[in-house]
Write a protein that holds these residues in place. Structure first.
Motif, PDB file in Angstrom:
ATOM      1  N   LEU A  74       0.778  -1.364   0.050  1.00  0.00           N
ATOM      2  CA  LEU A  74       0.176  -0.092  -0.001  1.00  0.00           C
ATOM      3  C   LEU A  74       0.911   1.399   0.009  1.00  0.00           C
ATOM      4  O   LEU A  74       1.874   1.295   0.497  1.00  0.00           O
ATOM      5  N   ALA A  75       0.299   2.336  -0.879  1.00  0.00           N
ATOM      6  CA  ALA A  75       0.987   3.584  -0.647  1.00  0.00           C
ATOM      7  C   ALA A  75       0.153   4.702  -0.738  1.00  0.00           C
ATOM      8  O   ALA A  75      -0.861   4.561  -1.393  1.00  0.00           O
ATOM      9  N   ILE A  76       0.475   5.649   0.020  1.00  0.00           N
ATOM     10  CA  ILE A  76      -0.632   6.946  -0.131  1.00  0.00           C
ATOM     11  C   ILE A  76       0.247   7.870  -0.709  1.00  0.00           C
ATOM     12  O   ILE A  76       1.306   8.567  -0.550  1.00  0.00           O
ATOM     13  N   LEU A  77      -0.420   8.588  -1.771  1.00  0.00           N
ATOM     14  CA  LEU A  77       0.180   9.392  -2.769  1.00  0.00           C
ATOM     15  C   LEU A  77      -0.521  10.714  -2.888  1.00  0.00           C
ATOM     16  O   LEU A  77      -1.904  10.606  -3.053  1.00  0.00           O
ATOM     17  N   PHE A  78       0.040  11.901  -3.154  1.00  0.00           N
ATOM     18  CA  PHE A  78      -0.598  12.741  -3.332  1.00  0.00           C
ATOM     19  C   PHE A  78       0.191  13.572  -4.841  1.00  0.00           C
ATOM     20  O   PHE A  78       1.254  13.354  -5.005  1.00  0.00           O
ATOM     21  N   GLU A  79      -0.797  14.288  -5.750  1.00  0.00           N
ATOM     22  CA  GLU A  79      -0.354  14.600  -7.144  1.00  0.00           C
ATOM     23  C   GLU A  79       0.462  15.899  -6.787  1.00  0.00           C
ATOM     24  O   GLU A  79       0.041  16.915  -6.078  1.00  0.00           O
ATOM     25  N   GLU A  80       1.712  15.815  -7.465  1.00  0.00           N
ATOM     26  CA  GLU A  80       2.407  17.127  -7.422  1.00  0.00           C
ATOM     27  C   GLU A  80       2.001  17.981  -8.585  1.00  0.00           C
ATOM     28  O   GLU A  80       2.230  17.668  -9.940  1.00  0.00           O
ATOM     29  N   ASP A 145       7.668   3.717 -11.106  1.00  0.00           N
ATOM     30  CA  ASP A 145       7.786   3.732  -9.773  1.00  0.00           C
ATOM     31  C   ASP A 145       9.186   3.823  -9.016  1.00  0.00           C
ATOM     32  O   ASP A 145      10.168   3.250  -9.688  1.00  0.00           O
ATOM     33  N   MET A 146       9.289   4.901  -8.187  1.00  0.00           N
ATOM     34  CA  MET A 146      10.728   5.108  -7.679  1.00  0.00           C
ATOM     35  C   MET A 146      10.540   4.946  -6.069  1.00  0.00           C
ATOM     36  O   MET A 146       9.604   5.289  -5.457  1.00  0.00           O
ATOM     37  N   SER A 147      11.547   4.501  -5.585  1.00  0.00           N
ATOM     38  CA  SER A 147      11.565   4.288  -4.295  1.00  0.00           C
ATOM     39  C   SER A 147      13.018   5.048  -3.522  1.00  0.00           C
ATOM     40  O   SER A 147      13.852   5.196  -4.452  1.00  0.00           O
ATOM     41  N   SER A 148      12.637   5.217  -2.060  1.00  0.00           N
ATOM     42  CA  SER A 148      13.959   5.903  -1.499  1.00  0.00           C
ATOM     43  C   SER A 148      14.369   4.956  -0.563  1.00  0.00           C
ATOM     44  O   SER A 148      13.974   3.874  -0.229  1.00  0.00           O
ATOM     45  N   LEU A 149      15.493   5.394   0.294  1.00  0.00           N
ATOM     46  CA  LEU A 149      15.900   4.652   1.394  1.00  0.00           C
ATOM     47  C   LEU A 149      14.872   4.440   2.449  1.00  0.00           C
ATOM     48  O   LEU A 149      14.927   3.566   3.177  1.00  0.00           O
ATOM     49  N   MET A 150      14.354   5.308   2.581  1.00  0.00           N
ATOM     50  CA  MET A 150      13.186   5.300   3.678  1.00  0.00           C
ATOM     51  C   MET A 150      11.862   4.774   3.116  1.00  0.00           C
ATOM     52  O   MET A 150      11.832   4.026   1.987  1.00  0.00           O
ATOM     53  N   SER A 151      10.890   5.105   3.648  1.00  0.00           N
ATOM     54  CA  SER A 151       9.520   4.594   2.991  1.00  0.00           C
ATOM     55  C   SER A 151       8.849   5.683   2.072  1.00  0.00           C
ATOM     56  O   SER A 151       7.625   5.247   1.350  1.00  0.00           O
ATOM     57  N   ARG A 152       9.611   6.593   1.484  1.00  0.00           N
ATOM     58  CA  ARG A 152       9.015   7.744   0.843  1.00  0.00           C
ATOM     59  C   ARG A 152       9.302   7.038  -0.654  1.00  0.00           C
ATOM     60  O   ARG A 152      10.008   6.168  -1.125  1.00  0.00           O
ATOM     61  N   CYS A 153       8.018   7.263  -1.644  1.00  0.00           N
ATOM     62  CA  CYS A 153       8.181   6.941  -2.983  1.00  0.00           C
ATOM     63  C   CYS A 153       7.405   7.953  -4.047  1.00  0.00           C
ATOM     64  O   CYS A 153       6.623   8.808  -3.460  1.00  0.00           O
ATOM     65  N   ARG A 166       2.385  13.222 -15.057  1.00  0.00           N
ATOM     66  CA  ARG A 166       1.632  13.456 -13.905  1.00  0.00           C
ATOM     67  C   ARG A 166       2.717  12.718 -12.944  1.00  0.00           C
ATOM     68  O   ARG A 166       3.016  11.752 -12.861  1.00  0.00           O
ATOM     69  N   VAL A 167       2.837  13.608 -11.863  1.00  0.00           N
ATOM     70  CA  VAL A 167       3.747  13.160 -10.578  1.00  0.00           C
ATOM     71  C   VAL A 167       2.975  12.812  -9.377  1.00  0.00           C
ATOM     72  O   VAL A 167       2.477  13.814  -9.128  1.00  0.00           O
ATOM     73  N   PHE A 168       3.281  11.860  -8.661  1.00  0.00           N
ATOM     74  CA  PHE A 168       2.530  11.757  -7.331  1.00  0.00           C
ATOM     75  C   PHE A 168       3.717  11.419  -6.283  1.00  0.00           C
ATOM     76  O   PHE A 168       4.581  10.440  -6.609  1.00  0.00           O
ATOM     77  N   THR A 169       3.863  11.976  -5.160  1.00  0.00           N
ATOM     78  CA  THR A 169       4.660  11.618  -4.198  1.00  0.00           C
ATOM     79  C   THR A 169       3.774  11.146  -2.901  1.00  0.00           C
ATOM     80  O   THR A 169       2.873  11.504  -2.752  1.00  0.00           O
ATOM     81  N   GLY A 170       4.605  10.298  -2.163  1.00  0.00           N
ATOM     82  CA  GLY A 170       3.832   9.783  -1.003  1.00  0.00           C
ATOM     83  C   GLY A 170       4.748   8.912  -0.157  1.00  0.00           C
ATOM     84  O   GLY A 170       6.055   8.928  -0.260  1.00  0.00           O
ATOM     85  N   GLU A 171       4.158   8.057   0.386  1.00  0.00           N
ATOM     86  CA  GLU A 171       5.056   6.943   1.069  1.00  0.00           C
ATOM     87  C   GLU A 171       4.325   5.544   1.134  1.00  0.00           C
ATOM     88  O   GLU A 171       3.103   5.678   1.083  1.00  0.00           O
ATOM     89  N   TYR A 172       5.086   4.540   1.476  1.00  0.00           N
ATOM     90  CA  TYR A 172       4.517   3.315   1.826  1.00  0.00           C
ATOM     91  C   TYR A 172       3.881   3.285   3.031  1.00  0.00           C
ATOM     92  O   TYR A 172       4.361   3.752   3.896  1.00  0.00           O
ATOM     93  N   VAL A 173       2.743   2.600   3.255  1.00  0.00           N
ATOM     94  CA  VAL A 173       2.136   2.641   4.380  1.00  0.00           C
ATOM     95  C   VAL A 173       1.814   0.885   4.573  1.00  0.00           C
ATOM     96  O   VAL A 173       1.901   0.189   3.749  1.00  0.00           O
ATOM     97  N   SER A 174       1.256   0.846   5.883  1.00  0.00           N
ATOM     98  CA  SER A 174       0.985  -0.750   6.315  1.00  0.00           C
ATOM     99  C   SER A 174      -0.725  -0.706   6.294  1.00  0.00           C
ATOM    100  O   SER A 174      -1.268   0.339   6.372  1.00  0.00           O
ATOM    101  N   PHE A 175      -1.167  -1.717   6.331  1.00  0.00           N
ATOM    102  CA  PHE A 175      -2.776  -1.963   6.596  1.00  0.00           C
ATOM    103  C   PHE A 175      -3.089  -1.161   7.871  1.00  0.00           C
ATOM    104  O   PHE A 175      -3.855  -0.394   8.065  1.00  0.00           O
TER     105      PHE A 175
END
Lengths: 192, 416
Positions: A74-80, A145-153, A166-175
């Motif tokens: 799962l990931a929560i993303l917001f459009e830039e 799809d791009m990932s970082s060292l932390m949970s950001r994506c 279109r670009v969306f930034t956010g982070e991986y989340v758990s249920f």
């Protein structure tokens, strides 16, 4: 239906969203970073090697966002939306062509390094509920799809025809992180 | 189908045929029937459920993989939970581990062999190529028998960080290739049995060898045992110091006399001693100027009230000479022994003497010195030696465990 200044236009019909084993549905609610959200729409995507869902979210603070659900991740993303950001992104990713392989390309966004993990051509196979823009069924997009060292994506979508980005930034989340409720009943299963 | 809308490959349990979901609906037979896994022979049958960390997982697929070069096999069970996603339960040589795919990147710090993941340092253990040899059940990717995957295992027991390059058909990992990361956690057999509600006898394969990231319980126990040793040794030391400080070590009797042959095996009264502390030990030191001969003395301290006594036997022998290796000597002209404990009373000191010189009709001079409440140091040394045994043993076993762990690795820190 597309909302216009003076009402709604019918633009066509979409397939019913094929049933899949997701716990989310329109009307599901949850919390992200202390802000309550509701699920108001869904886009089901397909590519040559699988499917995923993009759930459109409306937050109580007025923001719209997305919950990407792919193979249980799962990931929560917001459009830039800022033109400066998109210009920077386009330049940094060297999007000289609208379609191509960006695997392992690096980009820095707000001092965080992101690396491209996956590039694929996908299309929307079904939609439902409220969506922020007109999406044509079976319209292809190049998804990066791009990932970082932390949970950001970061996820970028490129229209292979017109090259729009279109670009969306956010982070991986758990249920568990999302504390969702009003979930769909899944026979034989109960959320933790 | 257990994860419909998510799984895209379905392998028939009966015939081994692989059916793939199409991008826009429909399905096709992607791989003709081939004798594959016998689904009923799986340790965890398809549809069985197990609970790890309060999350219930259902087995929906199983894949047997083989390392191309090292020829070892392992099974990967695909576990599904509609809320939590997927996990892989790995079964290799009777050892078990649970793998979670990771979306975040590892910190390679310029070295692919020492990734840093969630603040944990991993060490490269194995690099290889695996091939899928058998499959059954359903999968969220397109499974192919014969598919090769490049992989590198990095360990930080009980964890393993695995980097995989799917569709690997080259000799080295192409930096432009897609990579998957997973964090794998070792699970004890008892935990697996508890998770699936089965008995350990159901796990047909017995555990063999040390698994690459099996936790070293000796390593965990060793520091604690050394700590206990230090605490116990210091406690004993201070106990000894306090005991010694309380010892009065007072002299009771000093007697020097010649014992004549007529007194052989007779009870000779040497004198009386009075002990003043409620309880104390006694030390008897005997000296006889023996020379290549012996004297044997049996002491008895008998209370005047007749209700308490102690016996001490002291052989005194001293031999010396010279042979091809040079001069040698054995024994001593003096012997010291401890006895007791005795309570505060007056005791009669009796001695029964036998000596080699009696056979020749000669007397033997004997000097006896008796002290009470003398400090004893030997007990402390023995206790410390005994206390040392467990931590030393555990440390040696820990070291052996680590050597066994790395014995199968090309990147062993123990290799010269």
């Amino acid at each position: 239906l597309i909302r216009k200044d003076d009402g709604y236009d019918t633009t066509g019909h979409t397939s019913l969203v094929a049933d899949d084993y997701t716990p989310y549905q329109i009307g599901s609610e949850g919390w992200y970073q202390g802000v309550h959200f509701g699920v108001i729409g869904r886009v089901r995507m397909a590519w040559s090697d699988g499917f995923w869902n993009e759930w459109h979210l409306f937050f109580d603070d007025g923001r719209f966002g997305w919950l990407a659900e792919a193979q249980g991740q799962l990931a929560i993303l917001f459009e830039e939306r800022s033109p400066e950001f998109l210009d920077y992104f386009r330049e940094a990713m060297k999007f000289s062509k609208s379609k191509g392989c960006f695997l392992n390309t690096e980009i820095f966004i707000e001092q965080i390094e992101y690396i491209c993990r996956d590039t694929k051509v996908a299309s929307c196979i079904a939609l439902e509920g409220e969506l922020p823009q007109f999406i044509r069924q079976h319209e292809q997009r190049v998804c990066v799809d791009m990932s970082s060292l932390m949970s950001r994506c970061v996820t970028a979508e490129i229209d292979p025809v017109c090259g729009s980005l279109r670009v969306f930034t956010g982070e991986y989340v758990s249920f568990k992180d999302l504390r969702t409720y009003n979930l769909r009943e899944l026979e034989g299963w109960r959320p933790r | 189908v257990r994860a419909y809308g998510i799984s895209i490959s379905f392998v028939c349990e009966s015939c081994g045929g692989i059916i793939e979901a199409g991008e826009r609906g429909g399905a096709r037979l992607a791989h003709a029937a081939k004798k594959g896994f016998d689904g009923s022979g799986l340790v965890f049958p398809l549809g069985s459920r197990g609970t790890f960390d309060d999350i219930e997982w259902e087995v929906i697929g199983c894949m047997r993989r083989k390392d191309v070069d090292w020829k070892f096999y392992w099974d990967e069970y695909l576990l599904f939970n509609p809320y939590e996603g997927f996990r892989f339960l790995i079964n290799s040589n009777g050892h078990f581990a649970l793998a979670t795919m990771r979306a975040s990147l590892p910190d390679l710090r310029g070295s692919a062999s020492a990734p840093l993941v969630d603040g944990v340092d991993f060490k490269l253990y194995h690099r290889g190529v695996s091939v899928v040899v058998e499959v059954v059940g359903e999968f969220y990717w397109r499974v192919k028998i014969g598919e090769r995957t490049g992989y590198a295992d990095h360990i930080a027991p009980p964890l393993c960080f695995t980097l995989e390059v799917p569709n690997f058909d080259k000799d080295s990992i192409d930096p432009q290739h897609e990579m998957n990361y997973s964090l794998v956690s070792y699970i004890e057999r008892a935990e697996v049995c508890e998770a699936f509600g089965i008995s350990s006898s159901s796990l047909s394969q017995s555990q063999s060898g040390v698994f690459p990231f099996q936790p070293n319980h000796y390593k965990r126990a060793a520091p604690l045992m050394w700590l206990w040793f230090v605490v116990a040794a210091f406690t004993l030391f201070f106990l000894q110091v306090s005991l010694v400080a309380n010892c009065e070590s007072y002299g009771l009797l000093n007697v020097a006399r010649d014992i004549s042959p007529t007194e052989r095996d007779q009870e000779i009264t040497l004198g009386e001693v009075t002990l003043t502390k409620p309880l104390q030990n006694i030390e008897i030191r005997s000296h006889a100027p023996v020379s290549n001969s012996w004297v044997e003395v049996e002491y008895e301290l008998e209370s005047l009230t007749g209700d308490e006594s102690a016996w001490i036997s002291q052989p005194i022998e001293y031999y010396f000479g010279r042979d091809s290796d040079g001069a040698w000597s054995e024994g001593s002209q003096s012997t010291t022994s401890l006895g007791g404990p005795l309570s505060a009373k007056t005791y009669k000191v009796l001695a029964t003497v036998d000596a080699q010189s009696f056979l020749a009709g000669n007397p033997t001079p004997l000097t006896v010195s008796i002290r009470a409440d003398v400090p004893v140091y030997g007990n402390l040394a023995i206790c410390i030696f005994l206390l040392l045994i467990p931590p030393v043993l555990v440390s040696l076993m820990s070291s052996k465990f680590e050597r066994d762990r790395w014995a199968e690795s090309d990147f062993s820190p123990y290799d010269d």
